[in-house]
Design an enzyme around this catalytic site. Structure first.
Site, PDB file in Angstrom:
ATOM      1  N   LYS A   1      33.540  34.578  23.469  1.00 54.84           N
ATOM      2  CA  LYS A   1      34.790  35.026  24.095  1.00 54.84           C
ATOM      3  C   LYS A   1      35.448  36.178  23.304  1.00 54.84           C
ATOM      4  O   LYS A   1      36.147  36.992  23.890  1.00 54.84           O
ATOM      5  CB  LYS A   1      35.748  33.852  24.286  1.00 54.84           C
ATOM      6  CG  LYS A   1      35.254  32.824  25.321  1.00 54.84           C
ATOM      7  CD  LYS A   1      35.101  33.414  26.725  1.00 54.84           C
ATOM      8  CE  LYS A   1      34.905  32.334  27.794  1.00 54.84           C
ATOM      9  NZ  LYS A   1      34.791  32.883  29.161  1.00 54.84           N
TER      10      LYS A   1
ATOM     11  N   ARG B   1      42.053  21.243  33.344  1.00 52.88           N
ATOM     12  CA  ARG B   1      41.190  20.100  33.699  1.00 52.88           C
ATOM     13  C   ARG B   1      40.045  20.541  34.612  1.00 52.88           C
ATOM     14  O   ARG B   1      40.227  20.708  35.807  1.00 52.88           O
ATOM     15  CB  ARG B   1      42.018  19.023  34.421  1.00 52.88           C
ATOM     16  CG  ARG B   1      42.996  18.268  33.543  1.00 52.88           C
ATOM     17  CD  ARG B   1      43.664  17.133  34.282  1.00 52.88           C
ATOM     18  NE  ARG B   1      44.473  17.554  35.422  1.00 52.88           N
ATOM     19  CZ  ARG B   1      45.740  17.968  35.357  1.00 52.88           C
ATOM     20  NH1 ARG B   1      46.355  18.045  34.192  1.00 52.88           N
ATOM     21  NH2 ARG B   1      46.392  18.302  36.451  1.00 52.88           N
ATOM     22  N   THR B   2      38.881  20.768  34.007  1.00 55.62           N
ATOM     23  CA  THR B   2      37.676  21.136  34.762  1.00 55.62           C
ATOM     24  C   THR B   2      36.506  20.413  34.108  1.00 55.62           C
ATOM     25  O   THR B   2      36.675  19.763  33.078  1.00 55.62           O
ATOM     26  CB  THR B   2      37.409  22.654  34.681  1.00 55.62           C
ATOM     27  OG1 THR B   2      37.181  22.993  33.306  1.00 55.62           O
ATOM     28  CG2 THR B   2      38.565  23.481  35.230  1.00 55.62           C
TER      29      THR B   2
ATOM     30  N   TYR C   1      31.005  29.406  21.379  1.00 52.46           N
ATOM     31  CA  TYR C   1      31.884  29.716  22.514  1.00 52.46           C
ATOM     32  C   TYR C   1      32.963  30.717  22.097  1.00 52.46           C
ATOM     33  O   TYR C   1      33.216  31.706  22.792  1.00 52.46           O
ATOM     34  CB  TYR C   1      32.524  28.419  23.034  1.00 52.46           C
ATOM     35  CG  TYR C   1      33.460  28.610  24.200  1.00 52.46           C
ATOM     36  CD1 TYR C   1      32.978  28.802  25.492  1.00 52.46           C
ATOM     37  CD2 TYR C   1      34.852  28.583  24.011  1.00 52.46           C
ATOM     38  CE1 TYR C   1      33.841  28.968  26.561  1.00 52.46           C
ATOM     39  CE2 TYR C   1      35.723  28.742  25.076  1.00 52.46           C
ATOM     40  CZ  TYR C   1      35.215  28.936  26.360  1.00 52.46           C
ATOM     41  OH  TYR C   1      36.077  29.103  27.418  1.00 52.46           O
TER      42      TYR C   1
ATOM     43  N   LYS D   1      29.455  20.859  25.054  1.00 49.73           N
ATOM     44  CA  LYS D   1      30.466  19.879  24.651  1.00 49.73           C
ATOM     45  C   LYS D   1      30.480  19.786  23.124  1.00 49.73           C
ATOM     46  O   LYS D   1      29.449  19.999  22.476  1.00 49.73           O
ATOM     47  CB  LYS D   1      30.146  18.492  25.245  1.00 49.73           C
ATOM     48  CG  LYS D   1      30.059  18.481  26.771  1.00 49.73           C
ATOM     49  CD  LYS D   1      31.424  18.643  27.433  1.00 49.73           C
ATOM     50  CE  LYS D   1      31.296  18.698  28.947  1.00 49.73           C
ATOM     51  NZ  LYS D   1      32.149  19.706  29.572  1.00 49.73           N
TER      52      LYS D   1
END
Ligand code: NAP
Length: 273
Positions: free
Chosen positions: A194, A228-229, A190, A92
């Site tokens: 990717k 939305r996960t 992140y 997060k």
């Protein structure tokens, strides 16, 4: 008999990819999870809807687990028709874990884990196979924030898998020495992981062109959108079902399609890298 495998599919976008594949793929669809309990629970949920996913354990961080799945697929199906590399993690934004730790942990799963799955499963892809590596638009934005030198390497049409692995390893090392920004890296673990997934996909597509021309295998990276996960939170505009659309489109490219291949795809549209 045809078989499809979706990694990290006990929840989120992966779960919705399995749900859609159960409805549209003419063969066995494997929901996989690192935790068998969470996996079986997800399978039961789809069974209640009258769908028939199968389950196999898969932790992409665990080489033994990957090899067990490969051996199972070889033995039961003689290979694999569809592979969706969906499993990934993200810290997060407000997570207090030191950046170097975030970098190591994030790269371990998102890049090295995904690569290890590919190393074992790409060689057993059957003709007309489809491979989808779920990357992110975060890869393109992170690319734009790399030094010109790094951008050139990541956009190269001749970069090798070994060179890419070296660069991803260097990023992690650079964060430990806190020189990553000086070395031209953006401040996102992140995003860099990717970049690794998108560039790996371009390399793998080239490999199929060179080594298995005539097998009609199509391999692409994609972004599912902002969904939305648990990873992206409740404010994202897309439902998980909508997030599954582009990955499923790429997983089910018809047998007479000759593309997209080796592309980064978002909203079912090829993006410039
Ligand atoms: P999510 O809800 O957090 O789901 C991630 C899934 O990956 C979970 O099933 C998780 O299993 C699994 N996973 C994590 N590490 C694993 C490992 N080592 N081995 C096997 N499975 C593992 O995330 P999501 O939003 O659905 O993300 C799915 C994909 O879309 C990811 O590649 C993500 O980077 C990408 N993506 C998402 C968004 C977005 O807005 N959501 C945007 C761009 C790209 P556990 O339940 O065991 O943790």
């Amino acid at each position: 008999s045809s078989v499809a495998v979706v990694t990290g599919s006990n929840k989120g976008i992966g779960f919705e990819i399995v749900r859609a594949m159960c409805k549209r793929f003419p063969g066995d669809v494997y929901l996989t999870a690192r935790d068998p309990g969470r996996g079986q629970e997800a399978v039961a949920k789809l069974q209640e809807e009258g769908l028939h996913p199968l389950f196999h354990q898969l932790d992409i961080d665990d080489p033994q687990s990957i090899r067990a799945l490969r051996d199972f697929l070889k033995q039961k199906y003689g290979g694999l028709n569809v592979l969706v590399n969906n499993a990934a993690i993200a810290f997060k934004v407000n997570d207090q874990t030191p950046f170097a730790v975030q970098a190591e942990v994030t790269l371990k799963t998102n890049f090295f884990g995904t690569r290890n799955v590919c190393t074992e499963l790409l060689p057993i892809m059957k003709p007309y196979g489809r491979v989808v590596n779920v990357s992110s638009m975060a890869s393109s934005s992170a690319l734009g924030r790399c030094s010109q030198e790094l951008q050139k390497k990541f956009r190269s049409d001749t970069i090798t898998e070994e060179e890419l692995v070296e660069l991803m390893t260097k990023f992690v090392e650079d964060t430990k020495k806190n020189v990553h920004e000086k070395e031209g890296w953006p401040n996102t673990a992140y995003g860099v992981s990717k970049i690794g997934v998108t560039v790996l996909s371009r390399i793998q597509a080239r490999m199929f062109n060179e080594k298995r021309k005539g097998d009609h295998i199509l391999l692409n990276a994609c972004c599912p959108g902002w969904v939305r996960t648990d990873m992206a939170g409740p404010k994202a505009p897309k439902s998980p079902e909508e997030g599954a659309e582009t990955p499923v489109y790429l997983a089910l490219l018809p047998s007479d399609a000759d593309g997209p291949h080796g592309q980064f795809v978002s909203e079912k549209t090829v993006q410039t890298w």
